[in-house]
Design a protein around this motif. Structure first.
Motif, PDB file in Angstrom:
ATOM      1  N   ILE A 116      -2.214   2.521  -4.904  1.00  0.00           N
ATOM      2  CA  ILE A 116      -1.577   3.837  -4.845  1.00  0.00           C
ATOM      3  C   ILE A 116      -2.627   4.897  -4.584  1.00  0.00           C
ATOM      4  O   ILE A 116      -3.613   5.001  -5.307  1.00  0.00           O
ATOM      5  CB  ILE A 116      -0.873   4.147  -6.181  1.00  0.00           C
ATOM      6  N   ALA A 117      -2.425   5.682  -3.542  1.00  0.00           N
ATOM      7  CA  ALA A 117      -3.334   6.791  -3.259  1.00  0.00           C
ATOM      8  C   ALA A 117      -2.518   8.068  -3.132  1.00  0.00           C
ATOM      9  O   ALA A 117      -1.311   8.022  -2.886  1.00  0.00           O
ATOM     10  CB  ALA A 117      -4.109   6.519  -1.973  1.00  0.00           C
ATOM     11  N   TYR A 168       8.102   8.346  14.513  1.00  0.00           N
ATOM     12  CA  TYR A 168       7.641   7.118  13.870  1.00  0.00           C
ATOM     13  C   TYR A 168       8.763   6.149  13.532  1.00  0.00           C
ATOM     14  O   TYR A 168       8.502   5.059  13.041  1.00  0.00           O
ATOM     15  CB  TYR A 168       6.899   7.457  12.576  1.00  0.00           C
ATOM     16  N   VAL A 181       0.273  13.496   4.453  1.00  0.00           N
ATOM     17  CA  VAL A 181      -0.525  12.283   4.568  1.00  0.00           C
ATOM     18  C   VAL A 181       0.348  11.043   4.474  1.00  0.00           C
ATOM     19  O   VAL A 181       0.205  10.101   5.260  1.00  0.00           O
ATOM     20  CB  VAL A 181      -1.579  12.245   3.447  1.00  0.00           C
ATOM     21  N   LYS A 204       2.355  10.583   7.640  1.00  0.00           N
ATOM     22  CA  LYS A 204       1.496  10.216   8.750  1.00  0.00           C
ATOM     23  C   LYS A 204       0.991   8.777   8.621  1.00  0.00           C
ATOM     24  O   LYS A 204       1.019   8.000   9.563  1.00  0.00           O
ATOM     25  CB  LYS A 204       0.298  11.177   8.776  1.00  0.00           C
ATOM     26  N   GLN A 205       0.523   8.469   7.410  1.00  0.00           N
ATOM     27  CA  GLN A 205      -0.086   7.148   7.226  1.00  0.00           C
ATOM     28  C   GLN A 205       0.940   6.033   7.357  1.00  0.00           C
ATOM     29  O   GLN A 205       0.647   4.987   7.922  1.00  0.00           O
ATOM     30  CB  GLN A 205      -0.814   7.072   5.882  1.00  0.00           C
ATOM     31  N   SER A 223      -0.954  19.968   3.689  1.00  0.00           N
ATOM     32  CA  SER A 223      -0.371  18.638   3.664  1.00  0.00           C
ATOM     33  C   SER A 223       0.654  18.483   2.529  1.00  0.00           C
ATOM     34  O   SER A 223       1.431  17.548   2.506  1.00  0.00           O
ATOM     35  CB  SER A 223      -1.491  17.621   3.504  1.00  0.00           C
ATOM     36  N   ARG A 246       0.845  -1.199   0.000  1.00  0.00           N
ATOM     37  CA  ARG A 246       0.000   0.000   0.000  1.00  0.00           C
ATOM     38  C   ARG A 246       0.875   1.242   0.000  1.00  0.00           C
ATOM     39  O   ARG A 246       1.768   1.366   0.828  1.00  0.00           O
ATOM     40  CB  ARG A 246      -0.881   0.030   1.232  1.00  0.00           C
ATOM     41  N   GLU A 276       1.681   5.610  11.018  1.00  0.00           N
ATOM     42  CA  GLU A 276       0.623   4.928  11.760  1.00  0.00           C
ATOM     43  C   GLU A 276       0.427   3.487  11.301  1.00  0.00           C
ATOM     44  O   GLU A 276      -0.408   2.776  11.835  1.00  0.00           O
ATOM     45  CB  GLU A 276      -0.706   5.672  11.592  1.00  0.00           C
ATOM     46  N   GLY A 277       1.147   3.109  10.270  1.00  0.00           N
ATOM     47  CA  GLY A 277       1.002   1.744   9.775  1.00  0.00           C
ATOM     48  C   GLY A 277      -0.212   1.530   8.892  1.00  0.00           C
ATOM     49  O   GLY A 277      -0.631   0.413   8.660  1.00  0.00           O
ATOM     50  N   ILE A 278      -0.794   2.607   8.400  1.00  0.00           N
ATOM     51  CA  ILE A 278      -1.944   2.481   7.501  1.00  0.00           C
ATOM     52  C   ILE A 278      -1.471   2.053   6.108  1.00  0.00           C
ATOM     53  O   ILE A 278      -2.154   1.338   5.402  1.00  0.00           O
ATOM     54  CB  ILE A 278      -2.698   3.822   7.375  1.00  0.00           C
ATOM     55  N   VAL A 279      -0.305   2.532   5.716  1.00  0.00           N
ATOM     56  CA  VAL A 279       0.247   2.120   4.430  1.00  0.00           C
ATOM     57  C   VAL A 279       1.656   1.578   4.660  1.00  0.00           C
ATOM     58  O   VAL A 279       2.238   1.764   5.729  1.00  0.00           O
ATOM     59  CB  VAL A 279       0.300   3.287   3.414  1.00  0.00           C
ATOM     60  N   ASP A 280       2.189   0.933   3.617  1.00  0.00           N
ATOM     61  CA  ASP A 280       3.528   0.370   3.746  1.00  0.00           C
ATOM     62  C   ASP A 280       4.599   1.370   3.332  1.00  0.00           C
ATOM     63  O   ASP A 280       5.698   1.380   3.860  1.00  0.00           O
ATOM     64  CB  ASP A 280       3.634  -0.890   2.879  1.00  0.00           C
ATOM     65  N   GLY A 336      -2.934  12.277  -1.633  1.00  0.00           N
ATOM     66  CA  GLY A 336      -3.183  12.864  -0.326  1.00  0.00           C
ATOM     67  C   GLY A 336      -2.209  13.971   0.010  1.00  0.00           C
ATOM     68  O   GLY A 336      -2.553  14.926   0.676  1.00  0.00           O
TER      69      GLY A 336
END
Lengths: 299, 287, 277
Positions: free
Chosen positions: C68-69, C102, C75, C78-79, C161, C39, C82-86, C71
């Motif tokens: 792929i996103a 982090y 973003v 941050k993501q 951002s 991700r 936080e472990g939201i993406v790799d 942001g």
């Protein structure tokens, strides 16, 4: 006031309103079709990949809309599928069992839920996902499942309220005949009341389907991404047509990409139209020739 | 046996209703919990009136509130006459066959995705607005957004208006017909007074749809963070603000502020709903 | 006869992908036999390179899926934190505070500039930094004052951002004000599109994203091009980073290695950025 003058004004006004409304929408859609139809074709959806290979998931589609179409269909089917049973049952309760007090309180809650902007529902889904990620499972992230639940929340009140309204719209005679013959209330609901209000309930479901397919705000906060491929699991990211259109509208890099945006818009419109007419056909089929003697398009 | 089925069914129905109703509370709860750091200090209301300037530690959202108010109000101003006219047309003023077509078309319109309005707004409406009004700058402004939005909310309003019309007891209409009323008289004396609750509901639903829509404003209102001075100014709505900031740093105050935005939208919506219900009950069906 | 020929063509066409894959087999070897999801989110300047790299990898190995996103840089950082993406992309180096909080690892795989851009029809082709500051702070509001046509300036900017914004704000505006009536767009792609469609626009965009649809504006005499960025002459420049939480492992590590490999760097060049290797 002279009723004839008033009537004349009203007539002109109503014709004007209809012409402006339908005219501008037809113009917009006409523009979309004129600009976008040349882009339609096998390549738009499947890129260079063989159709059968793509549909059977043997090969991935990179330069086509196939993943986005698949994503949108799954999100619609799952969320409406989730919302229908709950929504219809809630509607039945509201109409047939709720006390006046419950009707007032629940009704208020449904009205509030119905009015919550979809982006706020999306924000809710997003924060729910973050919550689960932080406190329950590190592997959980915004994904298809989050979008599905959030979208189900979004359309629940539509289904509930139309079900309730359809049931309540039935006359006392219809309502009491079977009861008088000894049917239980539940039998009465399933054998008499529901069949007679199917067209009303379906109109709510039509609204719900439309909302799910077209909604962009909820999904853009809950797991949709620009590139992901076919949705493989409920816990994965996915693509969706409306998000693709939004994405392309602001970030197209060349004319070809913009054209694919027009193509996607036509397809999304087509998907919505097909869903719409499908629901319409079901409704007509169920209502049958003996159904309520209202117009064909009537809800 | 029947009794058990009876009870089970009833419980299932009740649970569904309760869950659906709780959904509204759950959303509220989440917004409150996540937005608490910003709201907890009693700062919520001062935020409403403050400018947005994260560089200076200011997270007020007055610009977004005015943006939302301007765009949604203007869209209703455009949509109300269109919707009323259309529903009168379908309520007997237009030829029956055309009415049926219009009815079908309006229902089809509910299915037109808002993102398509935004998309066409960018490529069709915005350039026109930019050419017509030089002071509109990029053409992405309140006017463009509310024009597009009015097309989005019209079908919603029309359907609720129509439901109001249709809910008028057939016997009244038959009575009026029996007395020799023509379609205009029937509309003015019988249907409109009876359909009043439906019309109010329709306006509220339309307003809610306009306030709650994200994509059109996000795509064609320009998103500038300032209190707009005219309808040709670029503006940001509460909804597009959430969409724009939601992806940022979760721990920042800027991020928390979007929950305050969400909460504001939620509360505005709840107030509107309550007000309409009150209004609806007071007027009641005038019989 | 015709049938035979068309069969031959079909066979050749079907075989094409295999030739392509075998040509790249070297770079793709590490991915073979693996499966899973990567991700990616964050920086929008990165997206064209990310898409191309993802496409090459997924084409060679259908068991891997890469999402792929966008942001913006904030973003991404941050993501990933936080472990939201790799992988979290950023168009600026993560701050010390972010790295520490982090445990981020930064991988710089390209250099990019942030150029001021206007619509190609705009006669204004050069500005001083002082003029730019005045435009962005709202002191200059008309193109006429800058030798352009008599039309109001539409200022475009990005949200907080954005790494592109933060670099532009620091290095081009000298941390000056940005007028509150500025229109906001969400990505480099969106900025380019907005400028291309608005004759009175001014904005800033990743040099890698610049093409004929927008006109780069020389700043204090230096045009924002890939060459001036490469030579260091154009100073509003930054690295493009992919960040991971801790040392990358598995697919994530392979993906970053691919970006830094000759094949990956070829994509970087092809998409208009300055390679690091």
């Amino acid at each position: 006031m002279n009723i004839r003058i008033l009537g004349g004004c009203l007539r002109v006004f109503s014709w004007g309103a209809v012409l402006v409304l339908t005219g501008s929408v037809l113009m917009l859609l006409g523009y979309l079709l004129v600009k976008g139809v040349p882009s339609l074709g096998r390549d738009l959806i499947f890129g260079q990949v063989d159709v059968l290979d793509a549909v059977l998931l043997k090969k991935r589609v990179f330069d086509g809309l196939f993943p986005a179409i698949a994503g949108t269909l799954s999100v619609v089917v799952l969320s409406v599928g989730l919302a229908i049973p709950v929504g219809v049952c809630a509607g039945i309760y509201m109409s047939e069992f709720a006390t006046v007090f419950q009707q007032r309180v629940f009704g208020l809650m449904f009205d509030i839920l119905a009015g919550i902007p979809s982006i706020v529902i999306g924000l809710f889904g997003f924060s729910g996902a973050i919550f689960i990620h932080k406190y329950i499972s590190k592997d959980f992230r915004p994904c298809l499942a989050v979008s599905v639940v959030a979208l189900a929340f979004l359309v629940l009140p539509y289904i509930t309220r139309t079900t309730q309204a359809a049931l309540q719209g039935l006359g006392d005679q219809t309502r009491q005949a079977a009861l008088a013959l000894g049917a239980t209330r539940v039998q009465n609901i399933f054998y008499v009341l529901l069949p007679r209000s199917v067209s009303g309930i379906l109109s709510g479901i039509i609204l719900a389907i439309g909302r799910c397919a077209e909604d962009t705000a909820v999904i853009m906060l809950t797991g949709v991404v620009a590139t992901a491929g076919i949705p493989g699991s409920l816990l994965g990211s996915y693509e969706a047509l409306p998000f693709y259109i939004y994405y392309i509208s602001s970030q197209y890099t060349d004319a070809a990409e913009l054209m694919s945006g027009y193509g996607a818009a036509i397809i999304l419109l087509g998907v919505c139209a097909v869903l719409f007419f499908l629901a319409f056909l079901i409704k007509r089929h169920v209502a049958g020739p003996a159904g309520p003697a209202r117009g064909r398009f009537h809800g | 046996m029947t009794r058990v089925t009876q009870q089970t069914a009833r419980i299932v129905f009740f649970l569904s209703a309760a869950v659906s109703a709780m959904a509204a509370a759950l959303v509220f709860g989440f917004l409150l919990v996540f937005g608490f750091p910003l709201i907890g200090g009693g700062e919520f209301f001062s935020l409403l009136a403050r400018p947005w300037s994260p560089g200076q530690g200011l997270y007020g959202f007055l610009p977004m509130i005015t943006g939302t108010a301007a765009i949604s109000f203007l869209s209703i101003v455009f949509a109300l006459p269109l919707s009323l006219g259309t529903v009168c047309f379908m309520g007997g003023l237009g030829p029956a066959r055309i009415s049926r077509l219009v009815d079908g078309f309006v229902r089809f319109m509910t299915g037109i995705p808002t993102v398509i309005y935004g998309f066409l707004g960018i490529f069709l409406l915005v350039p026109v607005v930019r050419t017509l009004f030089t002071s509109a700058g990029s053409g992405m402004c309140i006017l463009s957004a509310s024009l597009m939005l009015s097309l989005l909310v019209s079908p919603t309003m029309i359907i609720f208006f129509k439901d109001g019309f249709d809910s008028v007891d057939v016997r009244y209409i038959q009575a009026a017909d029996a007395l020799g009323a023509d379609s205009v008289q029937r509309l003015i004396y019988v249907i409109l007074p009876e359909a009043w609750p439906g019309i109010v509901t329709g306006i509220i639903m339309g307003l809610g749809r306009a306030m709650g829509d994200t994509l059109i404003a996000l795509m064609i209102a320009g998103n500038a963070v300032h209190v707009p001075g005219s309808i040709l100014d670029s503006a940001r709505t509460l909804t597009s603000h959430i969409a724009l900031v939601s992806a940022s740093d979760y721990d920042s105050l800027a991020f928390k502020s979007i929950f305050a935005c969400g909460l504001t939208l939620y509360v505005l919506n709840a107030f509107a709903v309550i007000a309409v219900r009150r209004l609806g009950r007071k007027r009641g069906p005038v019989r | 006869m015709a049938l035979k020929r068309s069969i031959l063509i079909v066979v050749l066409m079907a075989a094409c992908p295999f030739f392509l894959i075998s040509a790249q087999a070297g770079a793709m070897d590490p991915f073979s036999g693996l499966s899973g999801e990567i991700r990616i989110s964050g920086g929008t300047a990165h997206i064209p390179v990310m898409k191309e790299a993802a496409k090459q990898i997924m084409r060679a190995n259908p068991e891997i899926s890469i999402s792929i996103a966008g942001g913006g840089s904030g973003v991404g950082i941050k993501q990933v934190g936080e472990g939201i993406v790799d992988i979290g992309n950023s168009g600026r180096a993560a701050t010390d505070a972010e790295v520490e909080k982090y445990g981020l690892k930064l991988f710089k795989w390209a250099i990019d500039g942030v150029g001021v851009a206007v619509n190609p029809d705009n006669p204004v082709t050069a500005l001083t930094k002082a003029q730019l500051k005045d435009i962005y702070s709202g002191k200059i509001t008309d193109w006429k004052n800058l030798g352009g046509k008599d039309a109001p300036i539409t200022v475009y900017t990005r949200d907080e951002s954005s790494g592109t914004r933060s670099v532009f704000w620091k290095k081009a505006l000298g941390k000056g004000d940005i007028v509150s009536s500025a229109n906001f767009v969400v990505s480099n792609g969106a900025m380019k599109t907005a400028i291309a469609n608005d004759p009175n626009a001014i904005g800033y965009v990743s040099v890698g994203h610049m093409d004929a649809s927008v006109a780069g504006v020389a700043l204090d005499g230096v045009s924002p091009t890939i060459d001036t960025v490469k030579s260091g002459e154009y100073t509003v420049a930054r690295g493009l980073y992919s960040n991971t939480k801790g040392d990358p492992s598995g697919l994530t590590q392979l993906f970053i290695a691919y970006l830094l490999s000759p094949e990956g760097q070829r994509i970087v060049v092809q998409k208009g950025f300055v390679p690091v290797n």
